[in-house]
Design a protein around this motif. Structure first.
Motif, mmCIF file in Angstrom:
data_model
loop_
_atom_site.group_PDB
_atom_site.id
_atom_site.type_symbol
_atom_site.label_atom_id
_atom_site.label_comp_id
_atom_site.label_asym_id
_atom_site.label_seq_id
_atom_site.Cartn_x
_atom_site.Cartn_y
_atom_site.Cartn_z
ATOM 1 N N ALA A 239 -31.791 28.765 -0.297
ATOM 2 C CA ALA A 239 -32.259 29.950 -1.025
ATOM 3 C C ALA A 239 -33.707 29.836 -1.502
ATOM 4 O O ALA A 239 -34.464 30.804 -1.364
ATOM 5 C CB ALA A 239 -31.325 30.259 -2.205
ATOM 6 N N PRO A 240 -34.160 28.696 -2.042
ATOM 7 C CA PRO A 240 -35.571 28.632 -2.463
ATOM 8 C C PRO A 240 -36.560 28.796 -1.300
ATOM 9 O O PRO A 240 -37.635 29.351 -1.476
ATOM 10 C CB PRO A 240 -35.695 27.238 -3.092
ATOM 11 C CG PRO A 240 -34.309 26.871 -3.497
ATOM 12 C CD PRO A 240 -33.411 27.512 -2.474
ATOM 13 N N ILE A 241 -36.180 28.344 -0.112
ATOM 14 C CA ILE A 241 -37.057 28.503 1.056
ATOM 15 C C ILE A 241 -37.114 29.985 1.440
ATOM 16 O O ILE A 241 -38.187 30.524 1.717
ATOM 17 C CB ILE A 241 -36.563 27.650 2.244
ATOM 18 C CG1 ILE A 241 -36.516 26.169 1.861
ATOM 19 C CG2 ILE A 241 -37.467 27.858 3.463
ATOM 20 C CD1 ILE A 241 -35.820 25.293 2.891
ATOM 21 N N ILE A 242 -35.957 30.633 1.450
ATOM 22 C CA ILE A 242 -35.900 32.069 1.751
ATOM 23 C C ILE A 242 -36.716 32.839 0.719
ATOM 24 O O ILE A 242 -37.477 33.742 1.060
ATOM 25 C CB ILE A 242 -34.433 32.566 1.762
ATOM 26 C CG1 ILE A 242 -33.584 31.817 2.793
ATOM 27 C CG2 ILE A 242 -34.368 34.076 1.963
ATOM 28 C CD1 ILE A 242 -33.925 32.079 4.230
ATOM 29 N N GLN A 243 -36.560 32.454 -0.539
ATOM 30 C CA GLN A 243 -37.297 33.138 -1.608
ATOM 31 C C GLN A 243 -38.807 33.012 -1.392
ATOM 32 O O GLN A 243 -39.541 33.985 -1.523
ATOM 33 C CB GLN A 243 -36.912 32.564 -2.965
ATOM 34 C CG GLN A 243 -37.629 33.240 -4.118
ATOM 35 C CD GLN A 243 -37.234 32.649 -5.455
ATOM 36 O OE1 GLN A 243 -36.933 31.468 -5.560
ATOM 37 N NE2 GLN A 243 -37.223 33.482 -6.479
ATOM 38 N N GLN A 244 -39.259 31.837 -1.049
ATOM 39 C CA GLN A 244 -40.700 31.606 -0.889
ATOM 40 C C GLN A 244 -41.278 32.318 0.334
ATOM 41 O O GLN A 244 -42.387 32.837 0.271
ATOM 42 C CB GLN A 244 -40.975 30.110 -0.786
ATOM 43 C CG GLN A 244 -42.443 29.801 -0.625
ATOM 44 C CD GLN A 244 -42.720 28.316 -0.548
ATOM 45 O OE1 GLN A 244 -41.817 27.485 -0.639
ATOM 46 N NE2 GLN A 244 -43.976 27.973 -0.367
ATOM 47 N N HIS A 245 -40.530 32.355 1.433
ATOM 48 C CA HIS A 245 -41.110 32.828 2.691
ATOM 49 C C HIS A 245 -40.621 34.196 3.175
ATOM 50 O O HIS A 245 -41.221 34.744 4.101
ATOM 51 C CB HIS A 245 -40.856 31.801 3.800
ATOM 52 C CG HIS A 245 -41.521 30.495 3.553
ATOM 53 N ND1 HIS A 245 -42.882 30.315 3.665
ATOM 54 C CD2 HIS A 245 -41.009 29.302 3.169
ATOM 55 C CE1 HIS A 245 -43.177 29.062 3.376
ATOM 56 N NE2 HIS A 245 -42.067 28.427 3.071
ATOM 57 N N CYS A 246 -39.549 34.735 2.590
ATOM 58 C CA CYS A 246 -38.947 35.948 3.160
ATOM 59 C C CYS A 246 -38.863 37.125 2.197
ATOM 60 O O CYS A 246 -39.027 38.271 2.617
ATOM 61 C CB CYS A 246 -37.543 35.642 3.685
ATOM 62 S SG CYS A 246 -37.458 34.222 4.810
ATOM 63 N N THR A 247 -38.594 36.848 0.935
ATOM 64 C CA THR A 247 -38.248 37.949 0.035
ATOM 65 C C THR A 247 -39.426 38.755 -0.481
ATOM 66 O O THR A 247 -39.216 39.759 -1.158
ATOM 67 C CB THR A 247 -37.408 37.453 -1.158
ATOM 68 O OG1 THR A 247 -38.141 36.460 -1.865
ATOM 69 C CG2 THR A 247 -36.074 36.905 -0.688
ATOM 70 N N SER A 248 -40.627 38.368 -0.159
ATOM 71 C CA SER A 248 -41.738 39.243 -0.555
ATOM 72 C C SER A 248 -41.722 40.528 0.287
ATOM 73 O O SER A 248 -42.253 41.546 -0.139
ATOM 74 C CB SER A 248 -43.084 38.527 -0.435
ATOM 75 O OG SER A 248 -43.306 38.105 0.883
#
Length: 143
Positions: free
Chosen positions: A23-32
């Motif tokens: 989840a932290p990787i997804i948050q950093q690279h995808c959720t913007s």
């Protein structure tokens, strides 16, 4: 006895990551971009969002279509670098290939999307010349 020693000496394959570590990787690279009403065509803020589309997400990661960043590794550094480190890309792909395990959590928590700064007044908008079809949700995540 020898059999037990051989089993203990055999290299153990690491367990695939779980939602808590991915989840932290997804948050950093995808959720913007991949949020409700965001510029991307679908959100990726919950475990189910990603698990439903795991085959498609793994493909665009393998093909290096996402996150979108055209400059190559040897290009000049640019402001707002959106590239993803290979270790993080590999971790997500391995997790997706393993079926996107949630881990021990009963209900995996959602990702808190980062605040996205407003575009400058002189920003331009481009239209894609060709239609890009996004496949429907892929496998049933079992949730």
């Amino acid at each position: 006895m020898i059999w037990m020693l051989l089993l203990m000496a055999a290299p153990q394959e690491p367990a695939p990551a779980c939602w808590e570590t991915i989840a932290p990787i997804i948050q950093q690279h995808c959720t913007s971009c991949h949020v409700a009403d965001g510029p991307a065509p679908f959100p990726l803020v919950t475990h189910d969002d990603i698990a439903r589309r795991r085959t498609f997400v793994a493909k665009v990661l393998r093909d290096r279509l996402m996150p979108p960043w055209l400059p190559g590794k040897n290009s000049l550094p640019l402001h707002g670098d959106r590239s993803m480190p290979e270790a993080e890309r590999a971790a997500i792909i391995q997790w997706l290939d393993a079926g996107a395990p949630a881990g021990e959590e009963q209900a995996p928590s959602s990702i808190e999307p980062p605040s996205v700064p407003a575009l400058p007044d002189d920003a331009i908008s481009l239209t894609m010349p060709n239609i890009f079809t996004i496949p429907p949700e892929t496998e049933d995540s079992g949730h």
